[in-house]
Design a protein around this motif. Structure first.
Motif, PDB file in Angstrom:
ATOM      1  N   UNK A  80       0.971  -1.159  -0.040  1.00 58.74           N
ATOM      2  CA  UNK A  80      -0.009   0.065  -0.056  1.00 58.74           C
ATOM      3  C   UNK A  80       0.929   1.102   0.077  1.00 58.74           C
ATOM      4  N   UNK A  81       0.748   2.154  -1.028  1.00 57.12           N
ATOM      5  CA  UNK A  81       1.560   3.200  -1.265  1.00 57.12           C
ATOM      6  C   UNK A  81       0.884   4.413  -0.240  1.00 57.12           C
ATOM      7  N   UNK A  82      -0.387   4.591  -0.205  1.00 59.29           N
ATOM      8  CA  UNK A  82      -1.129   5.399   0.523  1.00 59.29           C
ATOM      9  C   UNK A  82      -2.668   5.125   0.818  1.00 59.29           C
ATOM     10  N   UNK A  83      -3.177   5.533   1.798  1.00 57.24           N
ATOM     11  CA  UNK A  83      -4.587   5.323   1.903  1.00 57.24           C
ATOM     12  C   UNK A  83      -5.623   6.344   2.231  1.00 57.24           C
ATOM     13  N   UNK A  84      -6.479   6.414   1.648  1.00 57.52           N
ATOM     14  CA  UNK A  84      -7.844   7.348   1.678  1.00 57.52           C
ATOM     15  C   UNK A  84      -8.822   6.765   2.445  1.00 57.52           C
ATOM     16  N   UNK A  85      -9.398   6.933   3.703  1.00 59.68           N
ATOM     17  CA  UNK A  85     -10.268   6.219   4.526  1.00 59.68           C
ATOM     18  C   UNK A  85     -11.323   7.437   4.621  1.00 59.68           C
ATOM     19  N   UNK A  86     -12.615   7.268   4.136  1.00 58.19           N
ATOM     20  CA  UNK A  86     -13.519   8.126   3.958  1.00 58.19           C
ATOM     21  C   UNK A  86     -14.667   7.745   4.666  1.00 58.19           C
ATOM     22  N   UNK A  87     -15.222   8.297   5.657  1.00 57.42           N
ATOM     23  CA  UNK A  87     -16.308   7.742   6.517  1.00 57.42           C
ATOM     24  C   UNK A  87     -15.784   6.501   7.341  1.00 57.42           C
ATOM     25  N   UNK A  88     -15.241   6.632   8.410  1.00 57.90           N
ATOM     26  CA  UNK A  88     -14.273   5.769   8.886  1.00 57.90           C
ATOM     27  C   UNK A  88     -15.300   4.565   9.801  1.00 57.90           C
ATOM     28  N   UNK A  89     -14.827   3.322   9.516  1.00 57.71           N
ATOM     29  CA  UNK A  89     -15.667   2.345  10.634  1.00 57.71           C
ATOM     30  C   UNK A  89     -14.308   1.978  11.279  1.00 57.71           C
ATOM     31  N   UNK A  90     -14.382   1.597  12.549  1.00 67.37           N
ATOM     32  CA  UNK A  90     -13.320   1.179  13.482  1.00 67.37           C
ATOM     33  C   UNK A  90     -12.548   0.006  13.096  1.00 67.37           C
ATOM     34  N   UNK A  91     -11.386  -0.203  12.787  1.00 70.13           N
ATOM     35  CA  UNK A  91     -10.675  -1.490  12.397  1.00 70.13           C
ATOM     36  C   UNK A  91     -10.582  -2.261  13.498  1.00 70.13           C
ATOM     37  N   UNK A  92     -11.183  -2.443  14.674  1.00 71.70           N
ATOM     38  CA  UNK A  92     -11.189  -3.385  15.463  1.00 71.70           C
ATOM     39  C   UNK A  92     -12.818  -3.898  15.866  1.00 71.70           C
ATOM     40  N   UNK A  93     -13.597  -3.492  14.651  1.00 74.12           N
ATOM     41  CA  UNK A  93     -15.090  -4.025  14.803  1.00 74.12           C
ATOM     42  C   UNK A  93     -15.726  -3.665  16.006  1.00 74.12           C
ATOM     43  N   UNK A  94     -15.574  -2.585  16.745  1.00 74.19           N
ATOM     44  CA  UNK A  94     -15.975  -2.266  17.723  1.00 74.19           C
ATOM     45  C   UNK A  94     -17.479  -0.988  17.646  1.00 74.19           C
ATOM     46  N   UNK A  95     -17.746  -1.174  16.518  1.00 72.07           N
ATOM     47  CA  UNK A  95     -18.827  -0.283  15.995  1.00 72.07           C
ATOM     48  C   UNK A  95     -20.423  -0.847  16.164  1.00 72.07           C
ATOM     49  N   UNK A  96     -20.313  -1.994  16.852  1.00 74.59           N
ATOM     50  CA  UNK A  96     -21.567  -2.581  16.268  1.00 74.59           C
ATOM     51  C   UNK A  96     -22.828  -2.011  17.397  1.00 74.59           C
ATOM     52  N   UNK A  97     -22.587  -1.586  18.348  1.00 70.27           N
ATOM     53  CA  UNK A  97     -23.827  -0.961  19.429  1.00 70.27           C
ATOM     54  C   UNK A  97     -24.089   0.534  18.855  1.00 70.27           C
ATOM     55  N   UNK A  98     -23.116   1.053  18.186  1.00 69.29           N
ATOM     56  CA  UNK A  98     -23.666   2.460  17.677  1.00 69.29           C
ATOM     57  C   UNK A  98     -23.683   3.399  18.641  1.00 69.29           C
ATOM     58  N   UNK A  99     -23.140   3.370  20.095  1.00 63.05           N
ATOM     59  CA  UNK A  99     -23.269   4.197  21.068  1.00 63.05           C
ATOM     60  C   UNK A  99     -22.833   5.550  20.652  1.00 63.05           C
ATOM     61  N   UNK A 100     -21.652   5.927  19.925  1.00 60.72           N
ATOM     62  CA  UNK A 100     -21.337   7.234  19.519  1.00 60.72           C
ATOM     63  C   UNK A 100     -22.295   7.841  18.644  1.00 60.72           C
ATOM     64  N   UNK A 101     -22.869   7.133  17.821  1.00 59.79           N
ATOM     65  CA  UNK A 101     -23.939   7.874  16.823  1.00 59.79           C
ATOM     66  C   UNK A 101     -24.866   8.290  17.551  1.00 59.79           C
ATOM     67  N   UNK A 102     -25.495   7.525  18.601  1.00 56.98           N
ATOM     68  CA  UNK A 102     -26.660   7.618  19.338  1.00 56.98           C
ATOM     69  C   UNK A 102     -26.338   8.981  20.313  1.00 56.98           C
ATOM     70  N   UNK A 103     -25.345   9.121  20.821  1.00 56.07           N
ATOM     71  CA  UNK A 103     -24.907  10.176  21.494  1.00 56.07           C
ATOM     72  C   UNK A 103     -24.796  11.471  20.836  1.00 56.07           C
ATOM     73  N   UNK A 104     -24.337  11.170  19.628  1.00 60.15           N
ATOM     74  CA  UNK A 104     -23.900  12.323  18.599  1.00 60.15           C
ATOM     75  C   UNK A 104     -25.072  12.869  18.160  1.00 60.15           C
ATOM     76  N   UNK A 105     -26.206  12.201  18.418  1.00 61.04           N
ATOM     77  CA  UNK A 105     -27.526  12.830  17.811  1.00 61.04           C
ATOM     78  C   UNK A 105     -27.863  14.255  18.217  1.00 61.04           C
ATOM     79  N   UNK A 106     -27.790  14.253  19.456  1.00 60.12           N
ATOM     80  CA  UNK A 106     -28.172  15.789  20.017  1.00 60.12           C
ATOM     81  C   UNK A 106     -27.556  16.775  19.401  1.00 60.12           C
TER      82      UNK A 106
END
Length: 480
Positions: A228-254
């Motif tokens: 890999x020469x370079x990476x562009x990561x647009x709208x990032x999903x955590x690389x450890x698979x820890x996004x499954x309960x969506x707590x950050x999105x729920x809390x960012x709604x306000x």
């Protein structure tokens, strides 16, 4: 995450404008893996593993794109050789092999979204880049031309992460796939991408991923850092698979609701309204689905066709009709076909890759619900307000994988942090992949550049001129 193509008012047309088979669905083609040769040994050893040289075959113009070449890449279903069969992945190539800055692999989202149909969209958004790079896009295994087809699940959820499927639809999909469901993990796709690189005969390439494509791109970069020469990561999903309960999105709604209200001078607190509505009506998952989808198609919540803020406020005051119709419309039956977005592949990959409260995909069904309930109880209510914390365990991601039968978990790459030039892009109104995920990855990635686009939602290269310009500037700084 998935692009949530729900049907609400004119939503289907909006998404269509924004976005721009081989073997039988759900089964690998009969017969042996691709022919053996003196090539490199497949990435997994074990009984029956073969050596073979990947190749692109069947070169022809892509439909409707005469200057784009479509070809097919044969890959083994099971790289250990225990399970026979092969898959044919469709690949699109735009540009010359001797492009000045090399090859750009662009990975789409999901999991479940094909790549080849999006070539016109990407070439329109990154024209200066594609004057310098050769563009390659691929229908990842289980998508597009080789899409997994689970009719009941497809009808219920379409392309949504958060719509809750019925347990019978989930189990019917897993049963239809049978043992082949073990071979649709991101690690399998990473191995396919390495075969694609070898078939293209390039020593290294630049990789650009959007949404779930950032997860795939990141896993590839961790597994094959020298490629890999370079990476562009647009709208990032955590690389450890820890996004499954969506707590950050729920809390960012306000924050996102209040920012939109300030811009529109609405004169009320939409976060307080949301908290009141979801507790009164018990429709938290539906409201969350509405907001996640809006962060893709209407991130500033100012489109008069939807009128989300006004409808929410009216509902909080007792006039529920308009807001209830919006929630129902955005959570209604999915209309995406498997070739457009495979909900079967989405389930198989999601359940294999997620960091679940009950452990990995091999965990027995017994005890999963109890583990999920414990994880939800440990969430601080303030962290997910204005939603109740139960929303984290009730939304579609955990409800899809709770009944998914024990399967082979995805293999984790040996690397722990990304190396080399990395650009992270995020919209500050994105609830599908909240900006916090990009900030956390930036903090863990030495030398990473983070660009947060104000007022933007999901997939900023495709939907924000600022995001597209940031990607182009980064890619054009790379040496020839």
């Amino acid at each position: 995450m998935a692009l949530l193509a729900r049907c609400c008012l004119t939503l289907a047309a909006v998404l269509a404008a924004a976005a721009c088979t081989g073997s039988a669905p759900g089964r690998a083609a009969a017969g042996p893996p691709p022919p053996a040769s003196s090539g490199t040994v497949a990435d997994r050893g074990g009984a029956g593993a073969r050596s073979w040289a990947p190749a692109l075959t069947g070169h022809r113009p892509c439909p409707g794109q005469p200057d784009v070449t479509c070809a097919d890449l044969a890959v083994p279903l099971d790289r250990s050789g225990h399970e026979p069969g092969a898959l044919s992945l469709r690949v699109a190539v735009l540009g010359r092999a001797d492009a000045p800055r090399g090859t750009l692999l662009f990975l789409t989202g999901g999991p479940g979204q094909p790549g080849v149909p999006y070539v016109p969209r990407i070439r329109a958004r990154l024209p200066e880049v594609l004057a310098e790079y050769r563009l390659v896009m691929v229908d990842q295994r289980g998508t597009g031309s080789s899409a997994l087809d689970c009719p009941a699940l497809q009808k219920e959820v379409g392309s949504s992460d958060t719509v809750v499927p019925s347990e019978p639809a989930v189990t019917a999909c897993a049963e239809a796939l049978g043992g082949t469901r073990n071979f649709y993990t991101t690690a399998d796709t990473v191995a396919d991408l390495e075969d694609l690189r070898r078939a293209l005969d390039v020593p290294s390439w630049t990789v650009d991923g959007v949404s779930y494509g950032t997860f795939t791109a990141g896993q590839y970069a961790l597994t094959h850092p020298g490629r890999v020469r370079a990476l562009v990561l647009d709208s990032v999903v955590p690389l450890d698979g820890s996004s499954v309960l969506y707590e950050d999105a729920l809390g960012d709604s306000a924050r996102i609701l209040r920012a939109a209200c300030r811009e529109q001078r609405c004169g009320f607190d939409p976060a307080e309204d949301l908290a009141r509505v979801v507790r009164r009506d018990g429709n938290a998952v539906g409201v969350f689905t509405l907001l996640v989808t809006a962060s893709i198609i209407d991130p500033k919540l100012n489109d008069p066709r939807y009128g989300i803020l006004a409808a929410l406020h009216a509902s909080a005051k007792g006039d529920r009709a308009r807001f209830d119709a919006l929630v129902a419309g955005f959570s209604g039956p999915g209309r995406a076909t498997p070739a457009e977005f495979s909900s079967g592949l989405h389930a198989a990959a999601l359940c294999a890759d997620g960091a679940w409260p009950w452990g990995d995909a091999s965990a027995p069904l017994e005890g999963r619900e109890r583990a999920l309930e414990g994880a939800v109880r440990r969430i601080r209510p303030a962290d997910v307000w204005p939603f109740p914390r139960e929303t984290a365990g009730a939304q579609g991601m955990p409800r899809t994988c709770l009944p998914w039968p024990a399967s082979r978990p995805s293999r984790r790459p040996p690397g722990r942090s990304l190396a080399g030039p990395v650009l992270l892009l995020a919209g500050d109104r994105d609830l599908s992949t909240p900006v916090q995920w990009a900030r956390e990855l930036a903090a863990a990635t030495p030398g990473a550049e983070l660009v947060v686009v104000e007022g933007a939602g999901h997939s900023v290269q495709s939907r924000s001129d600022v995001g597209a310009r940031a990607a182009q500037e980064f890619l054009l700084r790379r040496p020839r």
